[in-house]
Design a protein around this motif. Structure first.
Motif, PDB file in Angstrom:
ATOM      1  N   ALA A 202      37.775  64.301  37.314  1.00 18.91           N
ATOM      2  CA  ALA A 202      36.857  64.161  38.449  1.00 18.91           C
ATOM      3  C   ALA A 202      37.277  63.040  39.397  1.00 18.91           C
ATOM      4  CB  ALA A 202      35.443  63.892  37.928  1.00 18.91           C
ATOM      5  N   LEU A 203      38.485  62.517  39.224  1.00 18.98           N
ATOM      6  CA  LEU A 203      38.943  61.394  40.047  1.00 18.98           C
ATOM      7  C   LEU A 203      38.918  61.751  41.526  1.00 18.98           C
ATOM      8  CD1 LEU A 203      40.197  58.536  40.076  1.00 18.98           C
ATOM      9  CD2 LEU A 203      42.444  59.626  39.908  1.00 18.98           C
ATOM     10  N   ASP A 204      38.305  60.895  42.338  1.00 12.32           N
ATOM     11  CA  ASP A 204      38.254  61.104  43.777  1.00 12.32           C
ATOM     12  C   ASP A 204      38.781  59.867  44.495  1.00 12.32           C
ATOM     13  OD1 ASP A 204      36.242  59.227  43.488  1.00 12.32           O
ATOM     14  OD2 ASP A 204      34.598  60.627  43.875  1.00 12.32           O
ATOM     15  N   LEU A 205      38.673  59.841  45.816  1.00 13.34           N
ATOM     16  CA  LEU A 205      39.231  58.739  46.603  1.00 13.34           C
ATOM     17  C   LEU A 205      38.549  57.417  46.265  1.00 13.34           C
ATOM     18  CD1 LEU A 205      39.737  60.326  50.150  1.00 13.34           C
ATOM     19  CD2 LEU A 205      41.493  59.647  48.498  1.00 13.34           C
ATOM     20  N   SER A 206      37.247  57.454  46.012  1.00  8.94           N
ATOM     21  CA  SER A 206      36.532  56.223  45.687  1.00  8.94           C
ATOM     22  C   SER A 206      37.030  55.637  44.371  1.00  8.94           C
ATOM     23  CB  SER A 206      35.026  56.500  45.603  1.00  8.94           C
ATOM     24  OG  SER A 206      34.314  55.355  45.187  1.00  8.94           O
ATOM     25  N   GLY A 207      37.184  56.474  43.358  1.00  7.61           N
ATOM     26  CA  GLY A 207      37.674  56.001  42.069  1.00  7.61           C
ATOM     27  C   GLY A 207      39.107  55.520  42.147  1.00  7.61           C
ATOM     28  N   ALA A 208      39.955  56.276  42.876  1.00  9.48           N
ATOM     29  CA  ALA A 208      41.355  55.880  43.025  1.00  9.48           C
ATOM     30  C   ALA A 208      41.460  54.576  43.801  1.00  9.48           C
ATOM     31  CB  ALA A 208      42.138  56.985  43.728  1.00  9.48           C
ATOM     32  N   GLY A 209      40.632  54.430  44.837  1.00 13.66           N
ATOM     33  CA  GLY A 209      40.660  53.199  45.621  1.00 13.66           C
ATOM     34  C   GLY A 209      40.251  51.998  44.793  1.00 13.66           C
ATOM     35  N   ALA A 210      39.222  52.154  43.947  1.00 14.45           N
ATOM     36  CA  ALA A 210      38.792  51.053  43.082  1.00 14.45           C
ATOM     37  C   ALA A 210      39.907  50.670  42.116  1.00 14.45           C
ATOM     38  CB  ALA A 210      37.540  51.456  42.309  1.00 14.45           C
ATOM     39  N   LEU A 211      40.586  51.670  41.558  1.00 11.69           N
ATOM     40  CA  LEU A 211      41.672  51.404  40.623  1.00 11.69           C
ATOM     41  C   LEU A 211      42.822  50.670  41.309  1.00 11.69           C
ATOM     42  CD1 LEU A 211      42.908  51.768  37.814  1.00 11.69           C
ATOM     43  CD2 LEU A 211      43.682  54.039  38.536  1.00 11.69           C
ATOM     44  N   LEU A 212      43.192  51.106  42.499  1.00 10.20           N
ATOM     45  CA  LEU A 212      44.283  50.455  43.223  1.00 10.20           C
ATOM     46  C   LEU A 212      43.915  49.026  43.613  1.00 10.20           C
ATOM     47  CD1 LEU A 212      45.516  53.371  45.531  1.00 10.20           C
ATOM     48  CD2 LEU A 212      46.644  52.459  43.487  1.00 10.20           C
ATOM     49  N   TYR A 213      42.660  48.808  43.977  1.00 11.15           N
ATOM     50  CA  TYR A 213      42.240  47.457  44.377  1.00 11.15           C
ATOM     51  C   TYR A 213      42.351  46.490  43.203  1.00 11.15           C
ATOM     52  CZ  TYR A 213      39.475  43.679  46.407  1.00 11.15           C
ATOM     53  OH  TYR A 213      39.065  42.447  46.871  1.00 11.15           O
ATOM     54  N   VAL A 214      41.782  46.869  42.040  1.00 14.32           N
ATOM     55  CA  VAL A 214      41.791  45.932  40.915  1.00 14.32           C
ATOM     56  C   VAL A 214      43.207  45.710  40.393  1.00 14.32           C
ATOM     57  CG1 VAL A 214      39.429  46.507  40.249  1.00 14.32           C
ATOM     58  CG2 VAL A 214      41.319  47.716  39.174  1.00 14.32           C
ATOM     59  N   ALA A 215      44.077  46.714  40.530  1.00 13.94           N
ATOM     60  CA  ALA A 215      45.442  46.586  40.009  1.00 13.94           C
ATOM     61  C   ALA A 215      46.366  45.879  40.991  1.00 13.94           C
ATOM     62  CB  ALA A 215      46.001  47.966  39.658  1.00 13.94           C
ATOM     63  N   TRP A 216      46.429  46.378  42.208  1.00 17.15           N
ATOM     64  CA  TRP A 216      47.381  45.837  43.170  1.00 17.15           C
ATOM     65  C   TRP A 216      46.794  44.698  43.996  1.00 17.15           C
ATOM     66  CZ3 TRP A 216      49.693  51.061  45.353  1.00 17.15           C
ATOM     67  CH2 TRP A 216      50.476  51.645  44.356  1.00 17.15           C
ATOM     68  N   GLY A 217      45.527  44.813  44.367  1.00 12.73           N
ATOM     69  CA  GLY A 217      44.913  43.762  45.177  1.00 12.73           C
ATOM     70  C   GLY A 217      44.628  42.511  44.372  1.00 12.73           C
ATOM     71  N   ALA A 218      43.800  42.657  43.324  1.00 15.78           N
ATOM     72  CA  ALA A 218      43.386  41.489  42.557  1.00 15.78           C
ATOM     73  C   ALA A 218      44.491  40.944  41.665  1.00 15.78           C
ATOM     74  CB  ALA A 218      42.160  41.837  41.707  1.00 15.78           C
ATOM     75  N   THR A 219      45.329  41.836  41.131  1.00 17.05           N
ATOM     76  CA  THR A 219      46.347  41.376  40.172  1.00 17.05           C
ATOM     77  C   THR A 219      47.669  41.052  40.864  1.00 17.05           C
ATOM     78  OG1 THR A 219      45.323  42.722  38.450  1.00 17.05           O
ATOM     79  CG2 THR A 219      47.546  41.930  38.028  1.00 17.05           C
ATOM     80  N   VAL A 220      48.305  42.047  41.448  1.00 20.09           N
ATOM     81  CA  VAL A 220      49.650  41.840  42.002  1.00 20.09           C
ATOM     82  C   VAL A 220      49.599  40.921  43.228  1.00 20.09           C
ATOM     83  CG1 VAL A 220      51.679  42.959  42.987  1.00 20.09           C
ATOM     84  CG2 VAL A 220      50.451  44.052  41.087  1.00 20.09           C
ATOM     85  N   PHE A 221      48.754  41.270  44.227  1.00 21.37           N
ATOM     86  CA  PHE A 221      48.665  40.402  45.407  1.00 21.37           C
ATOM     87  C   PHE A 221      48.039  39.055  45.051  1.00 21.37           C
ATOM     88  CE2 PHE A 221      45.772  38.691  48.643  1.00 21.37           C
ATOM     89  CZ  PHE A 221      46.708  38.253  49.571  1.00 21.37           C
ATOM     90  N   GLY A 222      46.918  39.084  44.312  1.00 19.72           N
ATOM     91  CA  GLY A 222      46.197  37.849  44.015  1.00 19.72           C
ATOM     92  C   GLY A 222      47.060  36.822  43.314  1.00 19.72           C
ATOM     93  N   PHE A 223      47.704  37.239  42.233  1.00 18.89           N
ATOM     94  CA  PHE A 223      48.513  36.279  41.489  1.00 18.89           C
ATOM     95  C   PHE A 223      49.813  35.945  42.200  1.00 18.89           C
ATOM     96  CE2 PHE A 223      45.686  37.287  38.005  1.00 18.89           C
ATOM     97  CZ  PHE A 223      45.484  36.018  37.495  1.00 18.89           C
ATOM     98  N   GLY A 224      50.360  36.921  42.924  1.00 15.83           N
ATOM     99  CA  GLY A 224      51.572  36.624  43.678  1.00 15.83           C
ATOM    100  C   GLY A 224      51.324  35.580  44.750  1.00 15.83           C
ATOM    101  N   ALA A 225      50.225  35.737  45.508  1.00 18.98           N
ATOM    102  CA  ALA A 225      49.898  34.788  46.568  1.00 18.98           C
ATOM    103  C   ALA A 225      49.501  33.431  45.996  1.00 18.98           C
ATOM    104  CB  ALA A 225      48.763  35.344  47.430  1.00 18.98           C
ATOM    105  N   TRP A 226      48.735  33.442  44.896  1.00 17.84           N
ATOM    106  CA  TRP A 226      48.310  32.177  44.284  1.00 17.84           C
ATOM    107  C   TRP A 226      49.519  31.399  43.763  1.00 17.84           C
ATOM    108  CZ3 TRP A 226      43.507  30.351  44.781  1.00 17.84           C
ATOM    109  CH2 TRP A 226      43.116  29.262  44.011  1.00 17.84           C
ATOM    110  N   GLY A 227      50.440  32.108  43.118  1.00 21.55           N
ATOM    111  CA  GLY A 227      51.649  31.450  42.635  1.00 21.55           C
ATOM    112  C   GLY A 227      52.494  30.901  43.773  1.00 21.55           C
ATOM    113  N   TRP A 228      52.553  31.641  44.884  1.00 17.01           N
ATOM    114  CA  TRP A 228      53.304  31.188  46.062  1.00 17.01           C
ATOM    115  C   TRP A 228      52.708  29.884  46.587  1.00 17.01           C
ATOM    116  CZ3 TRP A 228      52.288  30.319  51.272  1.00 17.01           C
ATOM    117  CH2 TRP A 228      53.390  30.287  52.127  1.00 17.01           C
ATOM    118  N   LEU A 229      51.369  29.795  46.639  1.00 22.52           N
ATOM    119  CA  LEU A 229      50.714  28.569  47.100  1.00 22.52           C
ATOM    120  C   LEU A 229      50.974  27.410  46.136  1.00 22.52           C
ATOM    121  CD1 LEU A 229      47.302  30.062  48.268  1.00 22.52           C
ATOM    122  CD2 LEU A 229      49.000  28.963  49.749  1.00 22.52           C
ATOM    123  N   LEU A 230      50.910  27.682  44.831  1.00 21.94           N
ATOM    124  CA  LEU A 230      51.085  26.620  43.846  1.00 21.94           C
ATOM    125  C   LEU A 230      52.519  26.096  43.800  1.00 21.94           C
ATOM    126  CD1 LEU A 230      48.830  28.004  41.003  1.00 21.94           C
ATOM    127  CD2 LEU A 230      48.500  25.868  42.239  1.00 21.94           C
TER     128      LEU A 230
END
Length: 337
Positions: A202-230
């Protein structure tokens, strides 16, 4: 810090804070353990092929992967799925700083300075107020699961301190490979293959978007940017921005999910954030018998590029990440969610 760097730090805190709302949305599409497994799978692939080989021993990657990925995020997602509000979750997870200091004392022999002990006491008082507020309006069992998740985050912080990863993004991507199979196995066992297949079908755009946000936004971008600042600023300059995570978490939950913020909850927020600030930045800890050697990682001391900041229990993630932010250290461990 340059204004652009300040904006980046605030952006990361906002991404991690809003992540709690996105997790709430994702839990409407996936069972909690399956959602957590997919989040780590998407964060790890294809990034694992781009970040190079692991730069720390596998024992630390596996240890942090189990404590952070399986235990912390598994408990967090199940707690939120069983009724813990997103905004309150973003706040309660900050008690990880107290657990980190406790485990650092028990396992590493670090004695927190008096001002840190005061901060821990204030933060615990905030948790007590939050528990009273939640007990009057929601399930205390779900609240306890999120507190347990914070304790597991404290364990992962101490393990990351010992690992001392030089590259936060490389470390987080490899850590993300560990929880996938254990979480999938737990999902099949506890949530059932039929429920998992139904969610995937039953996966739809809302579910896929939530999955991409928590994986790529919060994890990959978040930690990449935080590490760059540190890598460019002292940890003591960057880490305080992580205290904005529950501010963004509670405000975004009120705005997008309509979660009420009672006067009691605001009181809990002031006590908890203020206590965590004292526990994270209020003086240096001592190691019994000798000076503490520093390790780079959340919840721990830093002695490296950008300055010398020492202290156990320093404020984060992860995150969460994904769900929460990093503890003070040269490199972060995980988002608050």
């Amino acid at each position: 810090m340059r204004p652009s760097h300040v904006l980046l730090a605030v952006l990361v805190a906002a991404v991690w804070g809003v992540n709690f709302v996105v997790i709430e949305i994702g839990l409407g599409h996936f069972p909690p353990l399956l959602f957590s497994a997919l989040r780590f799978l998407v964060a790890a692939v294809p990034a694992v092929f781009l970040v190079g080989r692991p730069k720390v021993a596998w024992k630390w990657i596996v240890g942090v992967g189990l404590a952070l990925g399986v235990a912390k995020f598994g408990l967090l997602f199940v707690g939120m799925d069983t009724g813990m509000p997103a905004g309150l979750s973003s706040l309660v997870l900050q008690i990880q700083a107290v657990f980190t200091a406790l485990f650092a004392f028990l396992l590493l022999g670090e004695r927190p300075a008096r001002v840190r002990l005061v901060g821990m006491t204030v933060a615990l008082a905030g948790i007590g107020v939050a528990a009273v507020d939640e007990g009057a309006s929601g399930p205390l069992g779900a609240f306890a699961l999120v507190v347990a998740a914070a304790a597991c985050w404290g364990v992962s912080n101490v393990l990351t301190r010992r690992a001392a990863p030089a590259d936060a993004l490389n470390f987080m991507v490899w850590v993300s490979t560990v929880p996938v199979l254990p979480l999938l196995a737990l999902s099949l066992l506890l949530e059932g293959p039929s429920r998992d297949l139904e969610a995937l079908g039953a996966l739809d755009l809302s579910g896929a978007g939530a999955l991409l946000y928590v994986a790529w936004g919060a994890t990959v971008f978040g930690f990449g940017a935080w590490g760059w600042l540190l890598r460019r600023h002292p940890a003591s300059t960057v880490a305080p921005f992580s205290l904005l995570v529950p501010v963004f978490g509670m405000s975004s939950a009120a705005l997008f999910l309509g979660e009420p913020v009672s006067p009691l909850r605001w009181c809990a927020a002031v006590l908890l954030v203020g206590g965590v600030a004292l526990a994270s930045f209020g003086g240096r800890d001592r190691r019994a018998g000798r000076n503490a050697e520093t390790g780079a990682g959340p919840g721990g001391e830093t002695n490296g590029p950008g300055g010398d900041t020492r202290g156990s229990g320093d404020q984060v993630a992860a995150s969460a990440g994904p769900g929460a932010g990093p503890a003070d250290g040269r490199e972060p461990v995980a988002p608050n969610r």
